[in-house]
Design an enzyme around this catalytic site. Structure first.
Site, mmCIF file in Angstrom:
data_model
loop_
_atom_site.group_PDB
_atom_site.id
_atom_site.type_symbol
_atom_site.label_atom_id
_atom_site.label_comp_id
_atom_site.label_asym_id
_atom_site.label_seq_id
_atom_site.Cartn_x
_atom_site.Cartn_y
_atom_site.Cartn_z
ATOM 1 N N LYS A 1 55.607 44.714 51.765
ATOM 2 C CA LYS A 1 55.222 43.331 52.050
ATOM 3 C C LYS A 1 56.405 42.557 52.659
ATOM 4 O O LYS A 1 57.496 43.091 52.786
ATOM 5 C CB LYS A 1 54.698 42.664 50.776
HETATM 6 C C1 LIG Z 1 49.186 44.449 48.733
HETATM 7 C C2 LIG Z 1 47.987 43.622 48.536
HETATM 8 C C3 LIG Z 1 47.574 43.211 47.261
HETATM 9 C C4 LIG Z 1 48.155 43.753 45.993
HETATM 10 O O1 LIG Z 1 49.488 43.514 45.824
HETATM 11 P P1 LIG Z 1 50.231 44.232 44.611
HETATM 12 O O2 LIG Z 1 51.505 43.452 44.496
HETATM 13 O O3 LIG Z 1 50.462 45.653 45.038
HETATM 14 O O4 LIG Z 1 49.381 44.123 43.416
HETATM 15 C C5 LIG Z 1 46.524 42.329 47.156
HETATM 16 N N1 LIG Z 1 45.883 41.896 48.236
HETATM 17 C C6 LIG Z 1 46.218 42.283 49.477
HETATM 18 C C7 LIG Z 1 45.463 41.745 50.646
HETATM 19 C C8 LIG Z 1 47.273 43.181 49.664
HETATM 20 O O5 LIG Z 1 47.569 43.606 50.901
#
Ligand SMILES: *Cc1c(COP(=O)(O)O)cnc(C)c1O
Length: 407
Positions: free
Chosen positions: A202
């Site tokens: 991310k």
């Molecule tokens: C990565 C992601 C999540 C989940 O994030 P985590 O920190 O791995 O729980 C939720 N929604 C979207 C759209 C994502 O891309």
């Protein structure tokens, strides 16, 4: 791999801070997490920020805080990651799926309105079998890092009394304004509660981690309580000099707190968030140049009243040009040492949602038309100009091999 799909950007600052944390004797939630929360709240401009071990945890606590319960309904986009809808199922509530907007691939507000109106008037809604509880919330997701039609979502939510919980896993930072003379609003200030992800790929990362932000004191207190076993205030301090061993269990909470080891990384990633964003924006500009003139590629568009975080660079293939299809396109990239991914197969096409709710093909035409064409190309701050060129060269090399049109 010549160019992987993603590589996190970690500097000596993050590494030194992790080592210092390990030496400090305090590994779990503590001073670094408190600093990270304060810095994050300042960065997005929200009153409260609570650090958690994932964005999924943030979404779960947000739904709890707005009072979602068994049998309730929650609007979610079908074009999203698993987490957005699974958290609704944690409550034995129903995720009511909505198609996406063809330009942004974010939830289509008009389609959401049509669903709400159908629900209100007892007309059939895909995936929803009576008797069902009230519609409580909507979870917009900002696809790839470009914000949803915030004004549209808020108007819909106000009209029908829905809580707005942003799945902002892709948007740090990202901005929205209603029109050219309006002020920019950051992701984190556009919903009742906003959930961020610090998963490895991310915009900023702590390996695994998340943050939930809100301006609402009561909801913030509830989310903080539920994030650590429902233990009374400041239980995380119970092993420190200023803390007390005594706590009370106020609710059956969860185990969602973030460690100081992770926050050590997060503190420095956050300091670098704008620099990382600049790098991603520059790479996108380079992509536009390098890919110009290549046939059958629809590049992601940045709308005039949005500032895209560029978490993803998701292109759409013209399948009349790339006749062997998207999967062959990705295999071709892989053979040439280029990583790629797909965001996403729409949720309503997955076995769980088909079997549980009778969903399936034919329900959400925009998402279904987009997904066989979607390819996310590599994009990460440490990418070099020559990496961008390598991706473009690989695609050019595949033109002939994959039955693209002959020149
Ligand atoms: C990565 C992601 C999540 C989940 O994030 P985590 O920190 O791995 O729980 C939720 N929604 C979207 C759209 C994502 O891309």
């Amino acid at each position: 791999m010549k160019v992987p799909f993603f590589r996190p950007s970690i500097t000596e600052d993050e590494i030194d801070e992790v080592v210092a944390t390990l030496r400090s004797g305090w590994l779990t939630t503590g001073p670094r997490t408190k600093d990270f929360e304060a810095a994050f709240a300042r960065y997005v401009g929200a009153k409260h920020a609570i650090a958690l071990n994932s964005c999924t945890a943030a979404l779960h606590l947000a739904l709890d805080a707005v009072g979602v319960g068994r049998g309730d309904a929650v609007l979610v986009p079908t074009m999203t990651f698993a987490a957005t809808a699974e958290v609704v199922r944690y409550f034995d509530a129903t995720p009511v799926m909505v198609d996406c907007d063809a330009r942004t691939l974010c939830i289509d507000v008009e389609a959401a309105r049509a669903t709400v109106l159908a629900l209100r008037t007892g007309r059939p809604v895909a995936g929803l079998r009576p008797p069902y509880g009230p519609l409580r919330a909507i979870i917009p997701m900002h696809y790839g890092g470009q914000m949803v039609d915030v004004a549209g979502v808020r108007a819909l939510a106000a009209e029908f009394g829905l809580a707005v919980i942003d799945d902002a896993a892709h948007t740090l930072p990202a901005f929205y304004r209603e029109h050219a003379r309006a002020t920019w609003r950051a992701a984190g200030t556009c919903a009742d509660i906003t959930c961020f992800s610090f998963y490895a790929n991310k915009c900023i990362t702590t390996g695994e981690g998340g943050m939930v932000v809100t301006d609402d004191d009561e909801r913030a207190a509830r989310m903080r309580l539920m994030s650590l076993h429902g233990l009374s205030k400041d239980a995380w301090k119970r092993f420190t000099a200023e803390g007390s061993w005594y706590y009370e269990i106020a609710a059956p909470g969860f185990k969602y707190n973030l460690t100081d080891i992770a926050s050590a990384i997060g503190l420095h990633q956050l300091r670098r968030a704008d620099e990382l964003w600049r790098a991603r924006r520059m790479l996108v500009a380079q992509y536009r140049e390098a890919l110009a003139g290549l046939p059958g590629l629809e590049l992601p568009e940045e709308l005039p009243d949005r500032q895209h975080s560029w978490h993803l660079f998701a292109v759409r293939l013209d399948l009349d040009v790339w006749r062997s299809g998207r999967n062959a396109f990705i295999d071709g990239l892989k053979q040439r040492g280029i990583g790629a991914s797909v965001h996403w197969m729409p949720l309503h096409l997955h076995p769980y949602y088909r079997e549980t709710y009778g969903l399936g093909p034919g329900l959400f035409p925009v998402a279904e038309a987009a997904w066989p064409r979607l390819v996310s190309l590599p994009l990460f701050p440490g990418m070099l100009t020559e990496d961008v060129r390598a991706v473009a060269d690989a695609i050019r090399g595949m033109e002939v091999a994959l039955g693209s049109r002959n020149h």
